[in-house]
Design a protein around this motif. Structure first.
Motif, PDB file in Angstrom:
ATOM      1  N   LEU A  95      25.028 -75.023  53.176  1.00  0.00           N
ATOM      2  CA  LEU A  95      23.919 -74.138  53.498  1.00  0.00           C
ATOM      3  C   LEU A  95      24.401 -72.687  53.465  1.00  0.00           C
ATOM      4  O   LEU A  95      25.465 -72.352  53.979  1.00  0.00           O
ATOM      5  N   GLY A  96      23.623 -71.851  52.823  1.00  0.00           N
ATOM      6  CA  GLY A  96      23.996 -70.447  52.673  1.00  0.00           C
ATOM      7  C   GLY A  96      24.752 -70.151  51.392  1.00  0.00           C
ATOM      8  O   GLY A  96      24.969 -68.978  51.062  1.00  0.00           O
ATOM      9  N   ALA A  97      25.138 -71.201  50.661  1.00  0.00           N
ATOM     10  CA  ALA A  97      25.836 -70.996  49.385  1.00  0.00           C
ATOM     11  C   ALA A  97      24.890 -70.325  48.396  1.00  0.00           C
ATOM     12  O   ALA A  97      23.683 -70.560  48.403  1.00  0.00           O
ATOM     13  N   VAL A  98      25.451 -69.480  47.551  1.00  0.00           N
ATOM     14  CA  VAL A  98      24.636 -68.777  46.560  1.00  0.00           C
ATOM     15  C   VAL A  98      25.128 -69.123  45.155  1.00  0.00           C
ATOM     16  O   VAL A  98      26.323 -69.355  44.945  1.00  0.00           O
ATOM     17  N   PHE A  99      24.176 -69.161  44.214  1.00  0.00           N
ATOM     18  CA  PHE A  99      24.503 -69.405  42.818  1.00  0.00           C
ATOM     19  C   PHE A  99      23.672 -68.482  41.933  1.00  0.00           C
ATOM     20  O   PHE A  99      22.490 -68.265  42.191  1.00  0.00           O
ATOM     21  N   PRO A 100      24.295 -67.932  40.887  1.00  0.00           N
ATOM     22  CA  PRO A 100      23.547 -67.059  39.978  1.00  0.00           C
ATOM     23  C   PRO A 100      22.476 -67.837  39.223  1.00  0.00           C
ATOM     24  O   PRO A 100      22.547 -69.065  39.103  1.00  0.00           O
ATOM     25  N   LEU A 101      21.510 -67.122  38.710  1.00  0.00           N
ATOM     26  CA  LEU A 101      20.313 -67.750  38.163  1.00  0.00           C
ATOM     27  C   LEU A 101      20.537 -68.562  36.893  1.00  0.00           C
ATOM     28  O   LEU A 101      19.655 -69.321  36.494  1.00  0.00           O
TER      29      LEU A 101
END
Length: 270
Positions: free
Chosen positions: A140-146
């Motif tokens: 949770l809170g992990a980010v990934f580019p589009l």
């Protein structure tokens, strides 16, 4: 101070609907309207529209620009939007839909959020796979580019062509050998799936993981996405087709709830 009042004696619910109809006409493409243009566009008679506009103006929801004789959204409308934005919780609205989908498919379902102008999504919530063996989970809170993964690419599907082109100009990071980092290949890939309304990722962020996702779009803007994330060993092309239908139904249910549509009965995911 409100010198114009809308109540039962001035049209009741019908007049309230007309009031919101007028407010909805003020958008990014047409932020300012003359009263004559409002009459033409809305189809209301002049006296009714004049009363609605006077009320909205006296309440602070519209302001009048004397230089061009046009109305714009006022401070009260801006403040209402700010309060709505601060209180809006995509996780709460999506919770039952995410849980239902995960329960039905027994696979991990991931909810991501997206803020306009950002080049990434954030993992907002997830329900883990309930069947035995391998399962997929995300922090949770992990980010990934589009451009990497089904959940992020679902957002690209919902952006305007110009917004996509701006994104393709960025440095596209690779996470696995399957990550699409060539702008031309990514453009073709997104255009293909945009017509179908869902995104598919085949080991683009993690080896051995397949994802199928669709964007949550409200008022023409993507707020996030729903994805089924499954080990490749349990994936077939027929399942991908099935999941593409399910995630599109799921995001539509969430969008309906976000738009305040009260369905008489819950639509089952089939």
């Amino acid at each position: 101070m409100n010198d114009v009042k809308l109540n039962e004696t001035t049209g009741g619910v019908g007049l309230i609907r007309k009031t919101f109809q007028v407010l909805d006409m003020f958008d990014v493409e047409t932020p300012a309207w003359s009263q004559a243009d409002l009459v033409r566009k809305s189809g209301m008679n002049r006296s009714t529209l004049s009363r609605v506009v006077r009320y909205l103006h006296s309440s602070g929801y519209l302001m009048f620009n004397e230089q061009n004789s046009k109305y714009m959204l006022g401070i009260a409308a801006v403040e209402l939007g700010r309060r709505a934005s601060n209180s809006f919780d995509l996780r709460v609205i999506s919770g039952s839909v995410v849980e239902q989908l995960a329960l039905q498919e027994k696979e991990t379902v991931i909810l991501t959020s997206y803020q306009e102008g950002q080049g990434f999504v954030t993992c907002l919530d997830q329900v883990h796979a309930s069947q035995g063996g391998l399962s997929v989970f995300e922090k949770l809170g992990a980010v990934f580019p589009l451009h990497a993964g089904a959940s992020p690419k679902a957002i690209l599907l919902a952006l305007s062509p110009d917004q996509r082109e701006d994104y393709y100009k960025q440095d596209l990071k690779s996470f696995t050998p399957a990550t699409i980092t060539d702008p031309d290949k990514l453009r073709a890939h997104i255009e293909e799936y945009a017509a179908r309304g869902f995104a598919v990722s085949r080991e683009e962020t993690y080896p051995g993981v397949i994802g199928v996702a669709a964007p949550i779009v409200v008022n023409g803007r993507p707020l996030g996405s729903i994805a089924l994330s499954v080990p490749i060993q349990r994936t077939t092309e027929s399942k991908i087709e099935r999941w593409s239908v399910l995630v599109r139904k799921a995001v539509q249910q969430i969008a309906d709830q976000a738009n305040g549509l009260h369905l008489q009965q819950e639509v089952p995911l089939k």
